[in-house]
Design a protein around this motif. Sequence first.
Motif, PDB file in Angstrom:
ATOM      1  N   ASN A   1       0.810  -1.218   0.000  1.00 18.21           N
ATOM      2  CA  ASN A   1       0.000   0.000   0.000  1.00 18.21           C
ATOM      3  C   ASN A   1       0.841   1.265   0.000  1.00 18.21           C
ATOM      4  O   ASN A   1       0.305   2.360   0.178  1.00 18.21           O
ATOM      5  CB  ASN A   1      -0.946   0.003   1.205  1.00 18.21           C
ATOM      6  CG  ASN A   1      -1.960  -1.123   1.150  1.00 18.21           C
ATOM      7  OD1 ASN A   1      -2.476  -1.433   0.080  1.00 18.21           O
ATOM      8  ND2 ASN A   1      -2.226  -1.739   2.289  1.00 18.21           N
ATOM      9  N   GLU A   2       2.138   1.126  -0.192  1.00 19.94           N
ATOM     10  CA  GLU A   2       3.026   2.293  -0.166  1.00 19.94           C
ATOM     11  C   GLU A   2       3.527   2.630  -1.561  1.00 19.94           C
ATOM     12  O   GLU A   2       3.723   1.759  -2.407  1.00 19.94           O
ATOM     13  CB  GLU A   2       4.225   2.017   0.749  1.00 19.94           C
ATOM     14  CG  GLU A   2       3.871   1.885   2.218  1.00 19.94           C
ATOM     15  CD  GLU A   2       5.108   1.806   3.088  1.00 19.94           C
ATOM     16  OE1 GLU A   2       5.720   2.872   3.332  1.00 19.94           O
ATOM     17  OE2 GLU A   2       5.473   0.695   3.488  1.00 19.94           O
ATOM     18  N   ARG A   3       3.726   3.939  -1.782  1.00 13.80           N
ATOM     19  CA  ARG A   3       4.345   4.434  -3.023  1.00 13.80           C
ATOM     20  C   ARG A   3       5.679   5.044  -2.678  1.00 13.80           C
ATOM     21  O   ARG A   3       5.814   5.744  -1.678  1.00 13.80           O
ATOM     22  CB  ARG A   3       3.475   5.509  -3.679  1.00 13.80           C
ATOM     23  CG  ARG A   3       2.165   5.055  -4.226  1.00 13.80           C
ATOM     24  CD  ARG A   3       1.564   6.181  -5.077  1.00 13.80           C
ATOM     25  NE  ARG A   3       0.129   6.043  -5.167  1.00 13.80           N
ATOM     26  CZ  ARG A   3      -0.726   6.648  -4.359  1.00 13.80           C
ATOM     27  NH1 ARG A   3      -0.258   7.465  -3.423  1.00 13.80           N
ATOM     28  NH2 ARG A   3      -2.011   6.466  -4.492  1.00 13.80           N
TER      29      ARG A   3
END
Length: 260
Positions: free
Chosen positions: A252-254
């Motif tokens: 869920n991280e960019r």
Amino acid sequence: MNYYDQHLHTFLSFDSQEIFENYLLNNPAYFVATDHLDLHNPGNDFHDDIPDYDKLSQKLGELAANYPTTFLKGVEIGVVPGQEEQINDYLNQHPYDLKLLSIHQNGKFDYMDDVVLTKDKYNIAKMYFDQMAQVLDTFFDAQILTHFEYGLRRLDFTPQELEEHFEKELSLILKKVIQREMALEINAKSFGHYQNANLYRYVIPLYKSLGGKFFTLGSDAHQAADYQALFPEMAGLLKEFDINFLVAFQKNERFFTELP
């Protein structure tokens, strides 16, 4: 973080025999293979092509003990309308760090099959783009839209034809990508082998004009020799449109990194 290739295939894909170790000769800080998940795949005698998750997990565990690389689990998901529930059931039981969304086939034929040459190219392109738009409304578990022009590779389209005949459809697709905060992939196989760089030259500013910000580079390599293929050329094209950053996804991280 240095940018890394987010579209790679190994022997866990039906159309590749490559081993992980050959990719790792490039000494990547991060490595993710995105092997095919395509149900009822006409490209493989209508078999369900599902990566062997247990074998992937075992292999990555072995590699992690012997390489300094950080290993991630990835998958390239080909979606045909009506398959969403079965795909979601699989993904709910098999967590991945990176999920690519692709439109390869329509349940009857792959858009790269010879049969498309017997049909009107505008009808095929309309079918392909309508399927992509529908899937973006019904399948939500992916971070990157891959090779937007896959369905056009056998059809010899120009940017002018896309603008004249399909800008409405493409704008709708790109708006959905933006709304879902997905990234648009610049695909090396499309860019080079299929000589569709001109189609990316058309779609990049269209995506940007609609508010699109997230781009990835993917080699779509099926052999290690193509790892990060054409990354300088594709990065150069993005820079022409004042795009200076790429995005990498890990669950869920960019993570953002300057263009190489």
